[in-house]
Motif scaffolding. Structure first.
Motif, mmCIF file in Angstrom:
data_model
loop_
_atom_site.group_PDB
_atom_site.id
_atom_site.type_symbol
_atom_site.label_atom_id
_atom_site.label_comp_id
_atom_site.label_asym_id
_atom_site.label_seq_id
_atom_site.Cartn_x
_atom_site.Cartn_y
_atom_site.Cartn_z
ATOM 1 N N GLY A 1 -29.426 -21.442 41.540
ATOM 2 C CA GLY A 1 -28.643 -20.235 41.345
ATOM 3 C C GLY A 1 -29.401 -19.104 40.686
ATOM 4 N N LEU A 2 -30.542 -19.395 40.045
ATOM 5 C CA LEU A 2 -31.228 -18.379 39.251
ATOM 6 C C LEU A 2 -32.595 -17.973 39.772
ATOM 7 N N LEU A 3 -33.182 -18.748 40.685
ATOM 8 C CA LEU A 3 -34.541 -18.450 41.137
ATOM 9 C C LEU A 3 -34.663 -17.045 41.713
ATOM 10 N N ARG A 4 -33.638 -16.591 42.401
ATOM 11 C CA ARG A 4 -33.705 -15.265 43.016
ATOM 12 C C ARG A 4 -33.035 -14.188 42.162
ATOM 13 N N VAL A 5 -32.493 -14.595 41.033
ATOM 14 C CA VAL A 5 -31.801 -13.654 40.149
ATOM 15 C C VAL A 5 -32.683 -13.253 38.979
ATOM 16 N N ALA B 1 -41.133 -20.935 35.590
ATOM 17 C CA ALA B 1 -42.311 -21.612 36.141
ATOM 18 C C ALA B 1 -42.402 -21.467 37.651
ATOM 19 N N HIS B 2 -41.264 -21.344 38.324
ATOM 20 C CA HIS B 2 -41.262 -21.313 39.788
ATOM 21 C C HIS B 2 -40.807 -19.964 40.346
ATOM 22 N N ALA B 3 -40.883 -18.928 39.529
ATOM 23 C CA ALA B 3 -40.368 -17.609 39.926
ATOM 24 C C ALA B 3 -41.043 -17.067 41.170
ATOM 25 N N GLY B 4 -42.327 -17.351 41.346
ATOM 26 C CA GLY B 4 -43.039 -16.772 42.476
ATOM 27 C C GLY B 4 -43.210 -17.689 43.667
ATOM 28 N N ASP B 5 -42.533 -18.823 43.668
ATOM 29 C CA ASP B 5 -42.768 -19.822 44.705
ATOM 30 C C ASP B 5 -41.980 -19.590 45.993
ATOM 31 N N ASP B 6 -41.001 -18.708 45.971
ATOM 32 C CA ASP B 6 -40.257 -18.325 47.170
ATOM 33 C C ASP B 6 -39.715 -19.542 47.927
ATOM 34 N N PHE B 7 -39.006 -20.399 47.208
ATOM 35 C CA PHE B 7 -38.454 -21.594 47.847
ATOM 36 C C PHE B 7 -37.342 -21.228 48.818
ATOM 37 N N GLN C 1 -23.488 -12.904 40.655
ATOM 38 C CA GLN C 1 -23.381 -12.347 41.995
ATOM 39 C C GLN C 1 -24.387 -12.937 42.975
ATOM 40 N N GLY C 2 -25.296 -13.803 42.474
ATOM 41 C CA GLY C 2 -26.290 -14.380 43.351
ATOM 42 C C GLY C 2 -27.402 -13.388 43.651
ATOM 43 N N PRO C 3 -28.197 -13.659 44.710
ATOM 44 C CA PRO C 3 -28.046 -14.768 45.654
ATOM 45 C C PRO C 3 -28.603 -16.076 45.104
#
Length: 394
Positions: free
Chosen positions: A108-112, A82-88, A130-132
């Motif tokens: 831990g997963l929004l950018r993965v 749901a928040h994949a494109g929000d660039d928090f 491995q992140g980020p």
């Protein structure tokens, strides 16, 4: 002194009123934050409006999601999608252990952009993480799990084929843990009881853990002293409540630090399958089992490993919690188990059968209890000894 190493910890801001630092800390990471809270308790207090007003004053854009119960992998994946494109630029978890664990996993997963199932221990492919990770800020509103100080997010699937597993990595440790005891003021008595006994259990289990060391021992003892002084009075709402909240917030924080460094024991080993197969809140499991598990651990140590250093530690805990010196170790062990039983009953922690556990289900629980927590119990318990723990609180 035995050599030891200490893994990464958050920067800790502790004390009444420290919530006021949260807006500036969030803003220091950038202008977009995801706020993850429990369903009601925090957002129904004046603290919520304060936070929103202060974020808007700093031109920080925020989004908000709630976690109503112990988080599942499906919920985490849903929130990430749901928040994949929000660039928090930051994720702030504000609530009890469920909200903090969910926020930690999402950060831990929004950018993965992979399913959390790819990383859960003991489930699926167990890919190396491995992140980020998005910077995570933890703000506990209960005194129990210590999730603000740990690197693992505990996720559950409940039911016949359920599980309770961790997404765990150093990159998931919070950048900041803001521990404001004033936030405990909205906790109902049942939450104070279950979470307080969870913290107490974590302190006790980490103190007698096979991986314990001088550093964690000192923290565990300090936390046990605070829980001893504050848990029952806070539950009863007697005395200096602000002071009691402060001591319980401190005890819970220390319990998170110690468990993260040296592990836990048989209570948490059993809490995993019990929480997966039955609708038992984590704190209630810990609170209802800690007296029985302590009694069985001590009996097994005396029978099979009488020179195990954990016995001296249990004696020391007895003297701390009972506030008296014991000449006879046997009397100390009995007094410790009796006191923990007394607290379990006074705090009205339900028996396991209250949540649907039947005698026919014991074998399945026992067969699934030997995860990471059981591995640091001071003695390896056999199946019958584990059964004794369950039967005592059946």
């Amino acid at each position: 002194m035995t050599a030891f190493s200490i893994a990464r910890l958050p920067r800790i801001e502790f004390g009444a009123g420290t919530l006021q630092k949260l807006p500036d800390i969030i803003a220091s990471y950038g202008a977009r934050v995801l706020l993850v809270t429990g369903a009601r308790s925090f957002i129904n207090t004046p603290h919520w409006q304060f936070l929103i007003d202060q974020l808007e004053h700093r031109s920080v854009t925020w989004r908000h999601c709630t976690v109503a119960e112990e988080p599942s992998p499906a919920l985490i994946d849903e929130l990430v999608k749901a928040h994949a494109g929000d660039d928090f630029t930051a994720v702030a978890g504000i609530g009890g252990g469920s909200a903090l664990d969910a926020a930690k996993a999402v950060a831990g997963l929004l950018r993965v952009q992979r399913s959390v199932m790819d990383y859960l221990e003991g489930v699926g492919p167990e890919l190396p993480y491995q992140g980020p990770a998005v910077p995570f800020i933890a703000v506990p509103t209960t005194a129990g799990t210590g999730s603000e100080a740990t690197k693992n997010a505990v996720l559950s699937v409940q039911g016949e084929n359920g599980f309770k597993k961790s997404f765990r990595h150093d990159k998931l440790v919070a950048e900041y843990a803001i521990v404001d005891p004033d936030l405990l003021a909205s906790c109902p008595a049942s939450v104070i009881a279950a979470n307080g006994m969870d913290a107490l259990t974590q302190l006790l289990e980490s103190y007698v853990s096979t991986k314990s060391n001088a550093f964690t021992d000192a923290l565990a003892i300090s936390g046990l002293q605070s829980a001893r002084d504050a848990l029952i009075p806070l539950y009863r709402q007697h005395g200096d409540l602000a002071r009691h909240r402060e001591k319980m917030a401190y005890a819970a924080l220390l319990s998170g630090i110690t468990l993260a460094q040296v592990g836990l024991g048989s209570v948490h080993g059993l809490a995993s399958p019990l929480g997966a197969f039955y609708p038992i809140p984590h704190g209630a499991v810990c609170g209802t089992l800690v007296a029985a598990a302590t009694r069985v651990n001590i009996h097994s140590l005396l029978a099979r490993e009488p020179n195990n250093q954990a016995l001296a530690k249990y004696l020391h805990v007895a003297e701390i919690l009972c506030e008296k010196r014991f000449i006879d170790p046997g009397a100390a062990f009995n007094a410790l188990a009796d006191l923990l039983t007394q607290w379990t009953e006074e705090l009205a922690l339900p028996r396991l059968s209250h949540y649907g556990l039947q005698e026919t289900g014991l074998d399945k629980v026992i067969a699934n209890c030997r995860g990471s927590s059981m591995k640091t119990n001071p003695i390896v318990l056999n199946d019958e000894e584990i059964r004794q723990i369950l039967i005592e609180r059946f």
